[in-house]
Design a protein around this motif. Structure first.
Motif, PDB file in Angstrom:
ATOM      1  N   LEU A 122       0.837  -1.194   0.000  1.00 20.75           N
ATOM      2  CA  LEU A 122       0.000   0.000   0.000  1.00 20.75           C
ATOM      3  C   LEU A 122       0.873   1.246   0.000  1.00 20.75           C
ATOM      4  O   LEU A 122       0.611   2.209  -0.723  1.00 20.75           O
ATOM      5  CB  LEU A 122      -0.920  -0.015   1.228  1.00 20.75           C
ATOM      6  CG  LEU A 122      -1.813   1.203   1.433  1.00 20.75           C
ATOM      7  CD1 LEU A 122      -2.670   1.457   0.217  1.00 20.75           C
ATOM      8  CD2 LEU A 122      -2.685   1.032   2.673  1.00 20.75           C
ATOM      9  N   ALA A 123       1.919   1.213   0.793  1.00 21.82           N
ATOM     10  CA  ALA A 123       2.797   2.376   0.902  1.00 21.82           C
ATOM     11  C   ALA A 123       3.442   2.697  -0.445  1.00 21.82           C
ATOM     12  O   ALA A 123       3.508   3.861  -0.853  1.00 21.82           O
ATOM     13  CB  ALA A 123       3.872   2.116   1.942  1.00 21.82           C
ATOM     14  N   LEU A 124       3.896   1.660  -1.126  1.00 26.79           N
ATOM     15  CA  LEU A 124       4.541   1.884  -2.422  1.00 26.79           C
ATOM     16  C   LEU A 124       3.539   2.413  -3.438  1.00 26.79           C
ATOM     17  O   LEU A 124       3.852   3.269  -4.265  1.00 26.79           O
ATOM     18  CB  LEU A 124       5.176   0.584  -2.923  1.00 26.79           C
ATOM     19  CG  LEU A 124       6.386   0.115  -2.107  1.00 26.79           C
ATOM     20  CD1 LEU A 124       6.801  -1.296  -2.521  1.00 26.79           C
ATOM     21  CD2 LEU A 124       7.550   1.083  -2.255  1.00 26.79           C
ATOM     22  N   LEU A 125       2.338   1.889  -3.333  1.00 23.26           N
ATOM     23  CA  LEU A 125       1.263   2.338  -4.209  1.00 23.26           C
ATOM     24  C   LEU A 125       0.996   3.818  -3.974  1.00 23.26           C
ATOM     25  O   LEU A 125       1.009   4.631  -4.909  1.00 23.26           O
ATOM     26  CB  LEU A 125       0.009   1.518  -3.862  1.00 23.26           C
ATOM     27  CG  LEU A 125      -1.125   1.474  -4.855  1.00 23.26           C
ATOM     28  CD1 LEU A 125      -0.674   0.731  -6.092  1.00 23.26           C
ATOM     29  CD2 LEU A 125      -2.335   0.759  -4.241  1.00 23.26           C
ATOM     30  N   VAL A 126       0.781   4.153  -2.725  1.00 19.50           N
ATOM     31  CA  VAL A 126       0.486   5.541  -2.368  1.00 19.50           C
ATOM     32  C   VAL A 126       1.645   6.448  -2.756  1.00 19.50           C
ATOM     33  O   VAL A 126       1.451   7.542  -3.285  1.00 19.50           O
ATOM     34  CB  VAL A 126       0.204   5.635  -0.854  1.00 19.50           C
ATOM     35  CG1 VAL A 126       0.222   7.088  -0.390  1.00 19.50           C
ATOM     36  CG2 VAL A 126      -1.140   4.991  -0.528  1.00 19.50           C
ATOM     37  N   LEU A 127       2.842   5.953  -2.499  1.00 18.28           N
ATOM     38  CA  LEU A 127       4.036   6.729  -2.849  1.00 18.28           C
ATOM     39  C   LEU A 127       4.026   7.116  -4.328  1.00 18.28           C
ATOM     40  O   LEU A 127       4.204   8.278  -4.693  1.00 18.28           O
ATOM     41  CB  LEU A 127       5.276   5.897  -2.524  1.00 18.28           C
ATOM     42  CG  LEU A 127       6.640   6.525  -2.794  1.00 18.28           C
ATOM     43  CD1 LEU A 127       6.784   7.799  -1.976  1.00 18.28           C
ATOM     44  CD2 LEU A 127       7.758   5.551  -2.441  1.00 18.28           C
ATOM     45  N   SER A 128       3.779   6.126  -5.156  1.00 18.72           N
ATOM     46  CA  SER A 128       3.803   6.416  -6.597  1.00 18.72           C
ATOM     47  C   SER A 128       2.674   7.365  -6.976  1.00 18.72           C
ATOM     48  O   SER A 128       2.832   8.224  -7.839  1.00 18.72           O
ATOM     49  CB  SER A 128       3.736   5.119  -7.399  1.00 18.72           C
ATOM     50  OG  SER A 128       2.435   4.601  -7.414  1.00 18.72           O
ATOM     51  N   HIS A 129       1.547   7.229  -6.308  1.00 17.65           N
ATOM     52  CA  HIS A 129       0.426   8.109  -6.626  1.00 17.65           C
ATOM     53  C   HIS A 129       0.710   9.543  -6.204  1.00 17.65           C
ATOM     54  O   HIS A 129       0.398  10.493  -6.927  1.00 17.65           O
ATOM     55  CB  HIS A 129      -0.846   7.598  -5.960  1.00 17.65           C
ATOM     56  CG  HIS A 129      -1.328   6.308  -6.564  1.00 17.65           C
ATOM     57  ND1 HIS A 129      -2.471   5.669  -6.182  1.00 17.65           N
ATOM     58  CD2 HIS A 129      -0.791   5.539  -7.543  1.00 17.65           C
ATOM     59  CE1 HIS A 129      -2.625   4.563  -6.885  1.00 17.65           C
ATOM     60  NE2 HIS A 129      -1.598   4.468  -7.708  1.00 17.65           N
ATOM     61  N   LEU A 130       1.320   9.670  -5.044  1.00 12.79           N
ATOM     62  CA  LEU A 130       1.661  11.018  -4.573  1.00 12.79           C
ATOM     63  C   LEU A 130       2.610  11.697  -5.551  1.00 12.79           C
ATOM     64  O   LEU A 130       2.416  12.849  -5.939  1.00 12.79           O
ATOM     65  CB  LEU A 130       2.305  10.937  -3.178  1.00 12.79           C
ATOM     66  CG  LEU A 130       1.369  10.562  -2.029  1.00 12.79           C
ATOM     67  CD1 LEU A 130       2.153  10.390  -0.739  1.00 12.79           C
ATOM     68  CD2 LEU A 130       0.278  11.614  -1.849  1.00 12.79           C
ATOM     69  N   VAL A 131       3.628  10.945  -5.941  1.00 11.23           N
ATOM     70  CA  VAL A 131       4.604  11.502  -6.871  1.00 11.23           C
ATOM     71  C   VAL A 131       3.919  11.953  -8.152  1.00 11.23           C
ATOM     72  O   VAL A 131       4.189  13.030  -8.672  1.00 11.23           O
ATOM     73  CB  VAL A 131       5.703  10.466  -7.187  1.00 11.23           C
ATOM     74  CG1 VAL A 131       6.596  10.958  -8.319  1.00 11.23           C
ATOM     75  CG2 VAL A 131       6.531  10.175  -5.944  1.00 11.23           C
ATOM     76  N   HIS A 132       2.999  11.145  -8.612  1.00 11.54           N
ATOM     77  CA  HIS A 132       2.285  11.488  -9.836  1.00 11.54           C
ATOM     78  C   HIS A 132       1.437  12.734  -9.687  1.00 11.54           C
ATOM     79  O   HIS A 132       1.180  13.444 -10.650  1.00 11.54           O
ATOM     80  CB  HIS A 132       1.390  10.316 -10.270  1.00 11.54           C
ATOM     81  CG  HIS A 132       2.040   9.466 -11.304  1.00 11.54           C
ATOM     82  ND1 HIS A 132       1.840   9.620 -12.646  1.00 11.54           N
ATOM     83  CD2 HIS A 132       2.947   8.468 -11.176  1.00 11.54           C
ATOM     84  CE1 HIS A 132       2.561   8.741 -13.302  1.00 11.54           C
ATOM     85  NE2 HIS A 132       3.241   8.024 -12.436  1.00 11.54           N
ATOM     86  N   MET A 133       0.989  12.965  -8.478  1.00 10.26           N
ATOM     87  CA  MET A 133       0.155  14.155  -8.253  1.00 10.26           C
ATOM     88  C   MET A 133       1.012  15.381  -8.009  1.00 10.26           C
ATOM     89  O   MET A 133       0.504  16.463  -7.744  1.00 10.26           O
ATOM     90  CB  MET A 133      -0.736  13.925  -7.036  1.00 10.26           C
ATOM     91  CG  MET A 133      -1.864  12.963  -7.293  1.00 10.26           C
ATOM     92  SD  MET A 133      -2.722  12.662  -5.749  1.00 10.26           S
ATOM     93  CE  MET A 133      -3.319  11.020  -6.018  1.00 10.26           C
ATOM     94  N   GLY A 134       2.296  15.166  -8.026  1.00  7.48           N
ATOM     95  CA  GLY A 134       3.173  16.298  -7.808  1.00  7.48           C
ATOM     96  C   GLY A 134       3.447  16.577  -6.349  1.00  7.48           C
ATOM     97  O   GLY A 134       4.054  17.571  -5.979  1.00  7.48           O
TER      98      GLY A 134
END
Lengths: 355, 355
Positions: B262-274
């Motif tokens: 979940l953390a890795l998932l969220v991490l990548s999503h955050l990065v994508h959102m800037g």
DNA sequence: TTGTAAGCGTTATCAC
DNA sequence: GTGATAACGCTTACAA
């Protein structure tokens, strides 16, 4: 102590042989007797001692599974599948880690044979071993089938992936999406079946008349293994390596990676550098790891059909256990390219194509 | 056929017992004889039949390992470690997948016992089973130790993680970095030991006087399992869920995830959102997956010391196999917070602190 | 120090 | 249909 057929025979005032036969549903035994015996067995909580049985008929209904680094996803997926399939077939699985080393493999194989496995499935290639070595060392006394990503260069039962075919499909797919500047990233780690993955790349590129020989390859440092066999990458080095690549290859539109881990790594680095995937660059992985399904974007990847391989290998093994022969036989399982969002039409082409 | 002690005895014109004893280095046997026998055995390629040995002395030098979903990294890491440790101790490992289900666990356990394992290590919790069920079903006839992430609520040998302690450490660490608005993300999947992870969060937050009850929790959809047991997430749903969270919690500076995936998932999503990690938001995972080491940024996470757990469990098992007792015993293994780059001082504080 | 013989729990081969 | 009995390959009293 555990209940034996003898105990049952005693209670029922009959003989061991009758009990034994009744429990195995021998048609020679009167139906009534069979019923009586089974009922009694159930009541007494009888469980057959498979060891004793094995001692007399020479079969333990157990197979051995030898594999390098259990922690790798492909390995554990293989093991999981094998466990299931074996169980369905009434077999147990005795597993052992070989660290991918030949001598440990041999040692463990003998261990398992001594423990009475009926057959052996061995996963892993031994790149630094000579054919002669393999021939002499791997002379096992039980039916054995090898599985893995490369063909073992010796007469044996084996099933292996055609890794090239998926790569070819990937290149073809990219080509059709308009990509011409395609590169392959790889990490040269020990025991890794790179040549077959490369060769698919070479061939497909050549077929399309594209530049894809050794020059198309771009090497990454393989990182290092910790004591548990986990591989760690030096992300800073990898990051700058990716950066350098982008500088020196400004016209590259697609990157094929030699495995999914590398692909995911590169993907995250690209995103961090502000390179959009797939808008600016398409990325393709290799292996079919679960994590490729939920990266952002989800990764197109060449998947290795693990279930198919395990099934085939198990059937092969069953067969040669039944007939107690170990005649050389080879089965090739094709890999296949799985399209997801990380690969897309090149921008140039997009701009040209009207809405 | 295979060479037996009888064959050796015949050649050497001695008795089977002498051979047997000589091979096991019995001090009663003359040194010369021992040597002679061993030499002959080696020459003839003798390998002891462990089954036969097992039949007489009731020990197979094999342990059974039951576990849910082999494909999970924690599971396969556990298995790998166990394989190594067992081998060092002269034991083999017979493994079986339980899918995390109680009835399959029971079935497989009986299988393994019938195959003659000397002991059993069972991994997995059975959240939907009642204590009574467990009591009756899990009445095994061989020494058994349970391992996992939660305490089994029944008298048995078990070693489990203190999952809360690492979470507490994480919260403490975040607090010291200036974080006050800390939230916990989680996916409520079946069989997952959430409560202990939550409780660490609750407690630590409460201790610091922070808002961290149920309101601090933020739920994600658990995705679904494919037929191989791989879990897939609906990334689009997750993505928008993260987005929504950010909108509704503009002051949040740190996110604790209930597991690394979940953390890795969220991490990548955050990065994508800037959203920059850790500059804007700190992220912390849970499990200690290998992939957390090379995400960008590398993920701070609460690691479960798998090696320690397996060691402890194996020792416990050895002990109770030796003394053939199965007295209840519990060992708790603390989890620990591992600091990496994904968690950092909050910006506010950074601005206040002069260069 | 070595040999004889019984036995581990099962199956298989004979008779009956 | 059922019951003795001899394996299977090894260990272990007990004798010698």
């Amino acid at each position: 102590m555990a209940v034996t057929i003898y105990d049952i025979a005693e209670v029922l005032e009959t003989s061991r042989s009758t009990v034994s036969r009744a429990l195995r549903n021998d048609s020679k035994i009167a139906l009534a007797t069979r019923k009586r015996v089974k009922k009694q067995a159930l009541e007494m909580g009888y469980r057959p001692n498979l060891l004793a049985r094995a001692l007399v008929n020479g079969k333990t209904q157990t197979i051995g599974f030898l594999t390098g680094s259990v922690i790798l996803e492909v390995t554990s997926a293989t093991m999981a599948k094998l466990g299931d399939i074996a169980r369905e077939g009434g077999y147990g699985v005795h597993m052992a880690d070989t660290k991918g080393e030949l001598d440990l493999t041999v040692k463990q194989a003998h261990e398992l044979i001594a423990r009475g496995v009926d057959g052996l499935i061995i996963r892993g290639c031994f790149p630094e071993a000579t054919v002669e070595q393999l021939q002499t060392e791997l002379d096992f006394s039980v039916p054995t089938v090898f599985i893995g990503g490369v063909r073992m260069p010796l007469p044996c039962q084996q099933v292996y992936y055609d890794q090239a075919i998926g790569v070819k499909q990937a290149v073809d797919s990219l080509y059709e999406l308009g990509h011409r500047q395609i590169h392959m990233f790889f990490m040269p780690w020990k025991g890794w079946e790179k040549e077959t993955r490369f060769s698919g790349f070479y061939e497909a590129m050549a077929e399309r008349g594209l530049d894809g020989g050794r020059e198309g390859l771009y090497e990454f440092p393989p990182g290092h293994l910790d004591e548990d066999g986990h591989r760690f990458f030096d992300i800073d080095v990898c990051f700058s390596r990716t950066k350098k690549f982008l500088k020196s290859h400004p016209d590259c539109t697609a990157i094929l990676c030699s495995d999914d881990k590398l692909a995911l790594l590169v993907l995250s680095h690209l995103v961090h550098m502000g390179v959009r995937v797939p808008e600016d660059i398409s990325v393709v992985g290799f292996d079919g790891m679960a994590a490729t399904a939920y990266s952002l974007p989800p990764l197109s990847t060449v998947v290795l059909p693990i279930g198919e391989m395990v099934h085939t290998a198990f059937d092969l093994l069953m067969d040669s256990m039944k007939n107690n022969n170990n005649q050389p036989k080879e089965v090739v399982i094709p890999s296949k390219f799985l399209v997801r969002r990380s690969a897309e039409q090149v921008r140039i082409r997009k701009e040209v194509t009207p809405g």
